[in-house]
Structures are given as C-alpha cells and as structure tokens.
Enzyme design. Structure first.
Site, PDB file in Angstrom:
ATOM      1  N   LYS A 116     -10.776  37.986 -13.440  1.00  0.00           N
ATOM      2  CA  LYS A 116     -10.762  37.946 -12.001  1.00  0.00           C
ATOM      3  C   LYS A 116     -10.155  36.632 -11.941  1.00  0.00           C
ATOM      4  O   LYS A 116      -9.583  36.507 -10.626  1.00  0.00           O
ATOM      5  CB  LYS A 116     -12.253  37.754 -11.389  1.00  0.00           C
ATOM      6  N   GLY A 164     -17.951  43.725  -9.872  1.00  0.00           N
ATOM      7  CA  GLY A 164     -18.932  44.506  -9.134  1.00  0.00           C
ATOM      8  C   GLY A 164     -20.380  43.965  -8.974  1.00  0.00           C
ATOM      9  O   GLY A 164     -21.171  44.747  -9.035  1.00  0.00           O
ATOM     10  N   LYS A 237     -22.751  51.393  -4.096  1.00  0.00           N
ATOM     11  CA  LYS A 237     -22.598  52.006  -2.616  1.00  0.00           C
ATOM     12  C   LYS A 237     -23.105  53.202  -2.305  1.00  0.00           C
ATOM     13  O   LYS A 237     -23.524  53.925  -3.180  1.00  0.00           O
ATOM     14  CB  LYS A 237     -20.920  52.015  -2.694  1.00  0.00           C
ATOM     15  N   GLU A 287     -11.257  41.139  -5.722  1.00  0.00           N
ATOM     16  CA  GLU A 287     -11.054  41.830  -7.126  1.00  0.00           C
ATOM     17  C   GLU A 287     -10.059  42.908  -6.812  1.00  0.00           C
ATOM     18  O   GLU A 287      -9.708  43.443  -5.862  1.00  0.00           O
ATOM     19  CB  GLU A 287     -12.224  42.503  -7.571  1.00  0.00           C
ATOM     20  N   ARG A 291      -8.244  51.726 -11.248  1.00  0.00           N
ATOM     21  CA  ARG A 291      -8.563  53.205 -11.438  1.00  0.00           C
ATOM     22  C   ARG A 291      -8.646  54.028  -9.849  1.00  0.00           C
ATOM     23  O   ARG A 291      -8.523  53.401  -8.928  1.00  0.00           O
ATOM     24  CB  ARG A 291      -9.863  53.096 -11.970  1.00  0.00           C
TER      25      ARG A 291
END
Ligand code: MV4
Length: 445
Positions: A116, A164, A237, A287, A291
């Site tokens: 990060k 995350g 989420k 971030e 993917r």
C-alpha cells in the site's frame, strides 16, 4: 485467442467466468476440492480436475496442483477469479514460467499494488489525490509522532501489506499513538510477515467509492464509472451500487480522467479497481485491486460491458477497440450479496439447500452456483448468491430489488435475504444518505 481456459476458483465466480468462455467459444477446465465434487461449477465445465482436500490451502491455493491440472488438460490460460490466487504475484510469475497466460496484470503490477505504501507513492506521483499521511513508512515512534503532529489527530496506523481493513489501528490523540503503533506493528507482522506501517489522517464518515478501469496491453485505458460500496459491515460488503448516489457525472468524469491517465502512464494491463474514500467533496486514494471484483456486475449492467470478456481479450493481447467517449452509462444498478449466515446474528449457516428459487423478470440478474439439493460447505466464503437489479433510475432499482428479494427462496439454510429486505425499506438508504458506518449502526439497533 486461447484454446482452453482453466478457472482457478469455485462457486458463483467460477460459473460467471465459464459463462463468458462459453460465449467466446473457449472450452473451460474447472478445478475443485473433494468437497466440491458435485458443485455447479464442476457440473457445467467442459472438463474438471480434483486438486485436493477441502482446506483452500491444500486445493484452491495449491499452486503445484493447479499447474498440474492445467498441464494434463492442455489449458493455455488461467483465470484466477477473485480471492484465492487472484492477487498472488508469485502465482502469476509461475503461471508465466510454465508458458501459460495469467488472465490478469503483470506480476510487477500485482506486487506494486499489494504494497500500500508503494501504491500510494506511485498514485501520488501520477497526480491521484491522497488522504494526508506520513511520507511512506514510519521508522519508529519518534517519526510517527512527528508525522502525526503534522497531519493532525485522530490518525490511523495502517499496515503496508494490509488492505481490506486488516491491520488498522486508530490513535485519537498523542497519548494513544505509541500503543496504536506497537499493536498495529505486531498485528501486521503476525498477519502479513511485514511490520511496515504508515499513518493517515482519520476520516470519520467516509463513503467507499471505487472506480472500475480497463487497460489493454497497448496503453489504452478507459474507466467504467464508479461503484459505491459504503454499505458494509466488518469490511464485508453487503450491497453495492453503480453509480454512487453521492456523485455527479462531472465528478465521475474528473476522477476518471485522472485515474485513467495515471494507469496509462504506469502501463497497467487488465481490469482494475481504484478505491477511494470520499468525504466532504474530496476523494482520497487508498488502495488498488488488480483483480475482477465480486461487485463487478453492477458496472456491467450500467455500461453494457462483459468485464470477464474484456479481461480475456486483454490477456490475449487484443485492443479494447473503443475509447472513453464510446463508454455510455445507462440507469442504476444495485447488487445484494446474499450469504449463508443468520440475518441478525451473522452466525454462519452451511448445509444442504432443500429448495431454491431464483427471482427473474425485467432487470434482474442472479449470479449464483446454488441449486436445489446442493451443499454449502463451511470451509469457504459464505457468499451464495448475488442478486443484481438494473433500472432506469435509483428509486426504480430499489423497487425492483425489493420485488426480487421477495421472490427469492432459499430453504434449508439461513440467509441474509431478510437483512437486505430491511435495508431496502430504510428511508436513509433510500435517500442515499450512507457512509461506511451506516450498516454497523443499523444492525446494532
Ligand atoms: C480509512 C478510514 C478512515 N480514514 N482511512 C478500511 C478498509 C481499508 N480499505 C481502508 N479502510 C478505511 N480507511 C482513513 N484515513 C476508514 C476506513 C474504513 C472503511 C473503508 C472502506 C470501507 C469500509 C470501511 C469501514 C471502516 C473503516
């Protein structure tokens, strides 16, 4: 184009990738653990290979097994889906070393965004806005103290290898900084094997807004607009929307231009998601995910693009073949992530599904590997279905989501469908008035 694609994943995303491969006329190889022998992603694949016992580290994360499966079936490309090996730079390296194509970015870009601190420094250099923070890693308490005094409290200590939501610690004032620093470092070392940490100004009521991009191997980069993923609990989420109820078309265009220019300079290739916190009218990059994401369908619905198809074409060296001005946004899309958990206690609820009926009708899409009689194992992620609705406006999308949730029947296990039904009925959700803290407050009532 590829002759055969091995899909190194399971569940709904393995099925999602298979569906596109079939439309492209490319045969697929499914891999599965012993417990997934009868799973839908195995049943619908052209070929399948058992790659090990149920624990992911022995099957879906088992690189030698997966490469053997590719070799014996003659696959020439591997799609990693999300999770598992999708952001493992070493896997991407090994896939290439075996003469296969990894359907994703270069290992170097995976590595760059996995750290990060490097990701932030890179994005800052390319003109992407950041939240105020330390200049890279903080070496010790003295350096942290100095940086925090400059940034202003409260500050957040974050792990360079985190993401995350893992490896974060807040310090409300100088008195707590030393403890926060020590705890964050210890947690980061234990979880990631690296104790590099950095500081950021703590934003108290941000929204989570992420931008979907597509970049081909020829330097063409487009963005497909944003997703608002503020509706989450414990960094899981619950529901995502495209577009964000908080943004104007002009804000989207401005952010999109900045980000696509940055990624073009970087030479990034693949689909990608650039994550921001958004508060008081300002974006702050946090971030980048290299993917395909769980919530990609909402973007597909509003843009009319198949993101998996684009990933495959990009990996094969094709040009995108369109420019930003060719990307049109139409209507509003919402995704409900339905998990096998109790809708109030969130206790996992694996087991056999005795009855399954998915909703349908106008503007309704269900991405799921469930079927009547299937077993939801306890060893993997609890996501069992994504219900995606698309309608001309946000209020119509909400009405459609409510209707579709009422039609959805999953019997035999507990699911979060009743929680989604409560959320869509909530006036502040309907008003689009949410932050990343909304759901945690809602469920603790
Ligand atoms: C933050 C923040 C407030 N201020 N950074 C959590 C996950 C990780 N991706 C970044 N996260 C946050 N970073 C600053 N400077 C609040 C969060 C945060 C959050 C972010 C996105 C989605 C949900 C979240 C829930 C709690 C905290």
């Amino acid at each position: 184009m590829f002759q055969k694609i091995l899909i190194a994943n399971r569940g709904e995303i393995a099925l999602r990738i298979q569906r596109t491969c079939r439309e492209l006329g490319i045969p697929t190889v499914a891999v599965h653990s012993t417990i997934d022998a009868e799973a839908m992603h195995v049943r619908l694949a052209d070929e399948s290979v058992c790659i090990g016992p149920p624990p992911a580290r022995e099957s879906y994360l088992n690189i030698p097994s997966i490469l053997s499966a590719a070799s014996i079936t003659g696959a020439d490309a591997i799609h990693p889906g999300y999770g598992f090996l999708s952001e493992n730079a070493n896997f991407a390296d090994v896939v290439a070393a075996h003469g296969l194509t990894f359907i994703g970015p270069s290992p170097e870009h995976i590595r760059m965004m996995g750290d990060k601190i490097t990701a932030k420094a890179t994005m800052a250099r390319l003109g992407v806005p950041l939240v105020q923070g330390s200049d890279g890693a903080v070496a010790d308490f003295a350096a942290a103290r100095k940086a925090a005094d400059r940034i202003g409290y409260p500050v957040l200590v974050k792990a360079a290898a985190g993401g995350g939501g893992r490896g974060m610690k807040m310090a409300p004032s100088p008195a707590e900084l030393e403890d926060s620093l020590r705890i964050a470092r210890a947690e980061a070392r234990a979880a990631f094997g690296s104790d590099d940490v950095y500081l950021e100004k703590f934003l108290d009521r941000p929204r989570h807004i992420e931008l979907q991009i597509l970049a081909d191997a020829h330097g063409e980069v487009v963005h497909l607009g944003e997703r608002d993923c503020s509706m989450q609990r414990r960094h899981q989420k619950l529901l995502e929307e495209a577009g964000s109820p908080a943004l104007s078309a002009q804000q989207r265009d401005e952010l999109g231009s900045t980000v696509t220019a940055a990624l073009s300079t970087l030479g990034y290739r693949n689909a990608g998601t650039v994550e921001f916190l958004y508060q008081d009218g300002e974006f702050a990059f946090i971030e980048m995910n290299t993917r395909l994401q769980v919530e990609h369908p909402v973007t597909e619905m509003v843009c009319g693009v198949d993101l998996v198809r684009e990933q495959i074409r990009i990996a094969a060296g094709d040009r995108l073949g369109y420019r930003q001005s060719d990307v049109d946004f139409s209507g509003h899309a919402i995704e409900s992530r339905i998990t096998a958990e109790h809708p109030v206690s969130f206790v996992p609820s694996p087991g056999r599904v005795s009855l399954y009926h998915a909703p349908g009708g106008p503007g309704v899409r269900v991405d799921s590997a469930l079927y009547a009689g299937c077993v939801v194992p306890s060893v993997y992620d609890s996501l069992i279905a994504k219900l995606i609705v698309h309608a001309p406006t946000r209020p119509e999308a909400i009405a459609r989501l409510r209707r579709a949730l009422d039609e959805f029947a999953v019997i035999g296990i507990e699911t979060t469908i009743p929680l989604h039904q409560r959320v869509v009925d909530e006036p502040s959700f309907q008003a689009g008035d949410t932050t990343v803290h909304w759901l945690e407050r809602f469920v603790s009532d």
